[in-house]
Scaffold this active site. Structure first.
Site, PDB file in Angstrom:
ATOM      1  N   LYS A 164       0.841  -1.209   0.000  1.00  7.47           N
ATOM      2  CA  LYS A 164       0.000   0.000   0.000  1.00  7.47           C
ATOM      3  C   LYS A 164       0.873   1.255   0.000  1.00  7.47           C
ATOM      4  CE  LYS A 164      -3.738  -2.526   1.987  1.00  7.47           C
ATOM      5  NZ  LYS A 164      -3.997  -3.323   3.186  1.00  7.47           N
TER       6      LYS A 164
ATOM      7  N   GLN B  50      -5.290  -2.532   9.198  1.00  6.60           N
ATOM      8  CA  GLN B  50      -5.020  -3.819   8.559  1.00  6.60           C
ATOM      9  C   GLN B  50      -5.552  -4.960   9.418  1.00  6.60           C
ATOM     10  OE1 GLN B  50      -3.552  -4.148   5.480  1.00  6.60           O
ATOM     11  NE2 GLN B  50      -3.921  -6.348   5.622  1.00  6.60           N
TER      12      GLN B  50
ATOM     13  N   ASP C 216     -11.616   1.281   3.376  1.00  5.56           N
ATOM     14  CA  ASP C 216     -11.944  -0.141   3.232  1.00  5.56           C
ATOM     15  C   ASP C 216     -13.417  -0.347   2.864  1.00  5.56           C
ATOM     16  OD1 ASP C 216     -10.076  -2.232   3.444  1.00  5.56           O
ATOM     17  OD2 ASP C 216      -9.780  -1.846   5.583  1.00  5.56           O
TER      18      ASP C 216
HETATM   19  N1  GUN Z   1      -6.671  -8.025   5.460  1.00  6.88           N
HETATM   20  C1  GUN Z   1      -6.994  -8.831   4.415  1.00  6.88           C
HETATM   21  N2  GUN Z   1      -7.821  -8.197   3.556  1.00  6.88           N
HETATM   22  C2  GUN Z   1      -8.028  -6.964   4.075  1.00  6.88           C
HETATM   23  C3  GUN Z   1      -8.788  -5.843   3.641  1.00  6.88           C
HETATM   24  O1  GUN Z   1      -9.453  -5.844   2.597  1.00  6.88           O
HETATM   25  N3  GUN Z   1      -8.745  -4.755   4.446  1.00  6.88           N
HETATM   26  C4  GUN Z   1      -8.034  -4.721   5.604  1.00  6.88           C
HETATM   27  N4  GUN Z   1      -8.079  -3.619   6.326  1.00  6.88           N
HETATM   28  N5  GUN Z   1      -7.322  -5.742   6.030  1.00  6.88           N
HETATM   29  C5  GUN Z   1      -7.315  -6.857   5.271  1.00  6.88           C
END
Ligand code: GUN
Length: 285
Positions: free
Chosen positions: A53, A97, A120
């Protein structure tokens, strides 16, 4: 038939380049978009995602703030951090996350993020907007999957779509997005009888179950578009998806590889949501 391979990495680079132009326009108006990513503990897979990211933010010109907290951090301290980020006008997007350590209530944390910064798309207000056909910030993995379909020219309206998996992160929102694009949608899950027969009816098959190579060629309609959301680690350390790639690629019309399919596009959509949140913040300022 041999499937067209949907190059998610190339499409993600293209999307990030498009976002770069929007970031430039925001900067010209005095707004430097910022995304805060919160990582709790030291899950190695999460650390990889957070780094990807950061790279995507760099590519599009966003400020990426990575905030790492120790695994023992209290829920109250995580909520206090989110309060702080919610109130910070230089932070336009917030992502915590997952997974979080067991002593932290993930739902409470996610719902604490201001809906306008919820890149998200997990906040109930954003999910409700998606249900009602007015998506605001929508979950990134299904949004990325839709972009892969659309940018590959896969017809959606009037087609049969089958979603394998019913998670709130992928399966349910993917079904809603396909419905919005006028597909006829079936969601299958662990208690679905005759899942293979239903999968085989799909013109578009979204595979989000988290079981390595579960989707075999006999479950796929020739010519179908197969989107593989799974990221599974095999005992030898290699990554594979939910789809038995080589056999399915021999009969499908389109297929996404793992890695290099849905994953990079998901990360690009996180950035896209942050840019959209920054643009919206100027409208409401
Ligand atoms: N961990 C695995 N997939 C995701 C996601 O789409 N968003 C977040 N915040 N954590 C994750």
């Amino acid at each position: 038939m041999t499937a067209t391979v949907i190059d998610g990495a190339a499409m993600a680079r293209q999307l990030l380049a498009e976002l770069g132009a929007r970031v430039e326009a925001l900067r010209a108006r005095g707004c430097q978009p910022g995304l805060a990513v919160v990582l709790v503990g030291d899950n190695p897979a999460s650390a990889v995602y957070v780094r990807s990211k950061q790279r995507a933010c760099d590519a599009a010109g966003l400020r990426g703030d990575n905030i790492s907290l120790p695994a023992e951090v209290s829920q109250a301290d995580v909520l206090a951090l989110i309060d702080h980020l919610n109130a910070d006008p230089t932070v336009h997007g917030i992502l915590v996350q997952l997974p979080l350590p067991d002593h932290i209530d993930a739902a409470a944390v996610l719902q604490h993020i201001a809906f306008a910064k919820d890149v998200d798309g997990f906040n109930w207000r954003n999910l409700g907007a998606l249900v009602d056909g007015h998506p605001a910030l929508a979950p990134c993995t299904p949004s990325g999957s839709m972009l892969l379909l659309e940018r590959s020219g896969v017809p959606i309206a009037g087609k049969r779509a089958v979603v394998l998996g019913r998670s709130s992160i992928v399966g349910k929102p993917a079904a809603l997005m396909l419905l919005e694009r006028h597909a006829t949608v079936t969601i299958c899950h662990s208690r679905t009888p005759d899942l293979a027969a239903l999968a085989k009816e799909a013109d578009i098959l979204i595979c989000a179950v988290g079981r390595p190579r579960m989707v075999t060629a006999d479950m796929v309609k020739p010519g179908a578009a197969v989107i593989d959301v799974g990221i599974n680690r095999l005992p030898d350390g290699k990554l594979c998806g939910d789809v038995d790639y080589d056999a399915v690629a021999a009969i499908a019309g389109w297929i996404t590889p793992v890695p290099g399919g849905v994953g990079p596009m998901t990360v690009a959509v996180v950035v896209s949501n942050a840019v959209a949140a920054a643009e919206k913040s100027l409208l409401t300022a």
